[in-house]
Scaffold this active site. Structure first.
Site, PDB file in Angstrom:
ATOM      1  N   ASP A  66       4.027  51.786 -77.118  1.00  0.00           N
ATOM      2  CA  ASP A  66       4.580  51.320 -75.848  1.00  0.00           C
ATOM      3  C   ASP A  66       3.613  51.698 -74.716  1.00  0.00           C
ATOM      4  O   ASP A  66       3.215  52.863 -74.598  1.00  0.00           O
ATOM      5  CB  ASP A  66       5.945  52.008 -75.650  1.00  0.00           C
ATOM      6  CG  ASP A  66       6.744  51.405 -74.514  1.00  0.00           C
ATOM      7  OD1 ASP A  66       6.558  50.220 -74.204  1.00  0.00           O
ATOM      8  OD2 ASP A  66       7.586  52.151 -73.949  1.00  0.00           O
ATOM      9  N   GLU A  70       0.830  42.783 -70.757  1.00  0.00           N
ATOM     10  CA  GLU A  70       1.728  42.656 -69.592  1.00  0.00           C
ATOM     11  C   GLU A  70       1.024  41.945 -68.448  1.00  0.00           C
ATOM     12  O   GLU A  70      -0.121  42.226 -68.129  1.00  0.00           O
ATOM     13  CB  GLU A  70       2.209  44.052 -69.135  1.00  0.00           C
ATOM     14  CG  GLU A  70       3.176  43.991 -67.950  1.00  0.00           C
ATOM     15  CD  GLU A  70       3.913  45.305 -67.706  1.00  0.00           C
ATOM     16  OE1 GLU A  70       4.288  45.991 -68.679  1.00  0.00           O
ATOM     17  OE2 GLU A  70       4.113  45.651 -66.525  1.00  0.00           O
ATOM     18  N   ALA A 125      14.896  47.436 -69.469  1.00  0.00           N
ATOM     19  CA  ALA A 125      16.120  46.666 -69.715  1.00  0.00           C
ATOM     20  C   ALA A 125      17.342  47.529 -70.036  1.00  0.00           C
ATOM     21  O   ALA A 125      18.311  47.039 -70.605  1.00  0.00           O
ATOM     22  CB  ALA A 125      15.862  45.668 -70.850  1.00  0.00           C
ATOM     23  N   SER A 148       5.711  55.958 -76.847  1.00  0.00           N
ATOM     24  CA  SER A 148       4.885  55.943 -75.632  1.00  0.00           C
ATOM     25  C   SER A 148       3.794  57.006 -75.763  1.00  0.00           C
ATOM     26  O   SER A 148       3.847  57.862 -76.664  1.00  0.00           O
ATOM     27  CB  SER A 148       5.756  56.252 -74.413  1.00  0.00           C
ATOM     28  OG  SER A 148       6.203  57.599 -74.489  1.00  0.00           O
ATOM     29  N   ASP A 184      15.077  52.494 -73.331  1.00  0.00           N
ATOM     30  CA  ASP A 184      14.813  53.920 -73.467  1.00  0.00           C
ATOM     31  C   ASP A 184      15.831  54.723 -72.657  1.00  0.00           C
ATOM     32  O   ASP A 184      16.532  55.588 -73.189  1.00  0.00           O
ATOM     33  CB  ASP A 184      13.385  54.230 -72.986  1.00  0.00           C
ATOM     34  CG  ASP A 184      13.011  55.679 -73.219  1.00  0.00           C
ATOM     35  OD1 ASP A 184      13.823  56.431 -73.784  1.00  0.00           O
ATOM     36  OD2 ASP A 184      11.894  56.086 -72.841  1.00  0.00           O
ATOM     37  N   ASP A 208      -1.265  47.748 -71.863  1.00  0.00           N
ATOM     38  CA  ASP A 208      -0.727  47.493 -70.530  1.00  0.00           C
ATOM     39  C   ASP A 208      -1.848  47.676 -69.516  1.00  0.00           C
ATOM     40  O   ASP A 208      -2.078  48.768 -69.006  1.00  0.00           O
ATOM     41  CB  ASP A 208       0.438  48.434 -70.240  1.00  0.00           C
ATOM     42  CG  ASP A 208       1.030  48.195 -68.858  1.00  0.00           C
ATOM     43  OD1 ASP A 208       0.489  47.329 -68.122  1.00  0.00           O
ATOM     44  OD2 ASP A 208       2.005  48.864 -68.501  1.00  0.00           O
TER      45      ASP A 208
HETATM   46  P1  13P Z   1      14.276  51.489 -69.492  1.00  0.00           P
HETATM   47  O1  13P Z   1      13.781  52.621 -68.653  1.00  0.00           O
HETATM   48  O2  13P Z   1      15.040  50.493 -68.690  1.00  0.00           O
HETATM   49  O3  13P Z   1      15.029  51.941 -70.697  1.00  0.00           O
HETATM   50  O4  13P Z   1      12.968  50.691 -70.036  1.00  0.00           O
HETATM   51  C1  13P Z   1      12.251  51.162 -71.153  1.00  0.00           C
HETATM   52  C2  13P Z   1      10.977  50.441 -71.352  1.00  0.00           C
HETATM   53  O5  13P Z   1      10.703  49.406 -70.783  1.00  0.00           O
HETATM   54  C3  13P Z   1      10.024  51.041 -72.297  1.00  0.00           C
HETATM   55  O6  13P Z   1       8.815  50.366 -72.323  1.00  0.00           O
HETATM   56  O1  G3H Z   2       8.319  52.626 -70.269  1.00  0.00           O
HETATM   57  C1  G3H Z   2       8.605  53.810 -70.297  1.00  0.00           C
HETATM   58  C2  G3H Z   2       9.406  54.371 -71.399  1.00  0.00           C
HETATM   59  O2  G3H Z   2      10.702  54.657 -70.950  1.00  0.00           O
HETATM   60  C3  G3H Z   2       8.719  55.570 -71.968  1.00  0.00           C
HETATM   61  O3  G3H Z   2       8.871  56.672 -71.134  1.00  0.00           O
HETATM   62  O4  G3H Z   2       6.511  57.397 -70.961  1.00  0.00           O
HETATM   63  O5  G3H Z   2       8.407  58.949 -70.336  1.00  0.00           O
HETATM   64  O6  G3H Z   2       7.958  58.364 -72.739  1.00  0.00           O
HETATM   65  P1  G3H Z   2       7.876  57.932 -71.295  1.00  0.00           P
HETATM   66 ZN    ZN Z   3       8.183  49.533 -70.473  1.00  0.00          ZN
END
Ligand code: 13P
Ligand code: G3H
Ligand code: ZN
Length: 309
Positions: free
Chosen positions: A82, A134, A213, A50, A256, A104
């Site tokens: 991500d 998305e 998820a 991310s 995550d 996104d």
């Molecule tokens: P969770 O917070 O459910 O693990 O989702 C992670 C996610 O979608 C990262 O893009």
């Molecule tokens: O979609 C979110 C992921 O869990 C990443 O989280 O942006 O805090 O690294 P973060």
């Molecule tokens: Zn996500």
């Protein structure tokens, strides 16, 4: 084998009725735990970074550690951005060797989402990189951005064909009721499988992505709360729902929070039981083992991608 894109992985997953796990990585122990699990289970893997992870760990470090994972495991591994929120961030990741990026632009209007996504797709495809976009808006927390449940919106199946045609995107994240973080449902968990089914009909053979998820294993929540944490009411997506999604058009499942819970529960418990420990290897090692256990479970019991590398 070099880093791979998701093209081949998704085709096999779609045809085989399973999904690939996309796990967020922030440090060496998390990467190692995930990769050890995938190696034991001979599973293809998406390691995703991310914007927050880039800031925390530095993209160069993460990229080199993921390269080490490829070298030591020999697995097909995709390095994915991500929730990229701008063309510039996606371009930077393409230029630095990522094999997949997510743009996104779901907070923008439908038309703007299309034009921002299209621009990223043109650049990425010119460089052999695949793109996830998305449509619809998940609730929850990503980086510093919190989307309230009232501002979240389900994906409209009437929009998906036009979106995919006009953008040329390779996979699509949709909103069917999951959300980011450890507090996903106030009452009974409910996912809109009707939307997923309809999207699948409109886009035959096309890979769908499920964000938010994590299942939020209650054994970890219990340990965290037992040793001084405060997470009452933490609740995730039931695993049978994820299995069902994986058997449909969902080819990529993002996880995550479950890794964060595993790490945090393990370290909290470790210090409660070993108050004199101060060598980071004494608690980061068990945290890595816990990540490995969670990911093995996901691969075998939820995603069904074991033996598919
Ligand atoms: P969770 O917070 O459910 O693990 O989702 C992670 C996610 O979608 C990262 O893009
Ligand atoms: O979609 C979110 C992921 O869990 C990443 O989280 O942006 O805090 O690294 P973060
Ligand atoms: Zn996500």
């Amino acid at each position: 084998m070099p880093l791979v894109t998701t093209t081949e992985m998704f085709k096999k997953a779609y045809d085989g009725g399973y999904a690939i796990g996309a796990f967020n990585v922030n440090n060496m122990e998390i990467i190692q735990g995930i990769v050890e699990a995938a190696t034991i289970e001979n599973a293809p893997l998406i390691l995703q970074v991310s914007a927050g992870a880039r800031k925390y760990a530095n993209t160069v470090y993460l990229k080199k550690m993921v390269e080490a994972a490829v070298e030591t495991s020999g697995l097909p591994i995709c390095l994915h951005l991500d929730h990229g929120d701008s063309f510039e961030l996606c371009k930077d990741c393409v230029d630095s060797g990522f094999t997949s990026v997510m743009i996104d632009a779901s907070s923008h209007s439908f038309t703007e989402n299309i034009s921002i996504t299209r621009k990223v797709v043109e650049y990425a495809h010119d460089h052999g990189v695949v793109v996830e976009a998305e449509l619809g808006k998940l609730a929850g927390i990503e980086d510093a951005v919190k989307v309230d449940a009232k501002d979240a919106s389900y994906t409209d199946p009437d929009q998906v064909q036009e979106f995919v045609e006009k953008t040329g995107v390779d996979s699509l994240a949709i909103a069917i009721g999951t959300s980011h973080g450890a507090f996903k449902f106030k009452g009974q968990p409910r996912l809109r499988f009707d939307i997923l089914e309809e999207v699948g009909k409109r886009l035959p053979g096309f890979p769908i992505v499920l964000h938010g998820a994590s299942s939020v294993p209650q054994e970890y929540v219990k340990i965290i709360n037992q040793y001084g944490g405060n997470m009452p009411g933490a609740q995730g997506v039931p695993e049978d729902m994820l299995r069902k999604a994986a058997s449909m058009a969902v080819c990529k499942i993002n996880i995550d929070s479950d890794l964060r819970l595993a790490v945090t529960a393990t370290i909290r418990e470790h210090f409660a039981l070993n108050p004199s420990h101060f060598d980071p290897r004494q608690y980061l090692g068990p945290a890595r083992d816990a990540v490995r256990a969670v990911v093995r479970h996901k691969i075998v019991d939820v995603l069904g991608c074991n033996g598919k590398a």
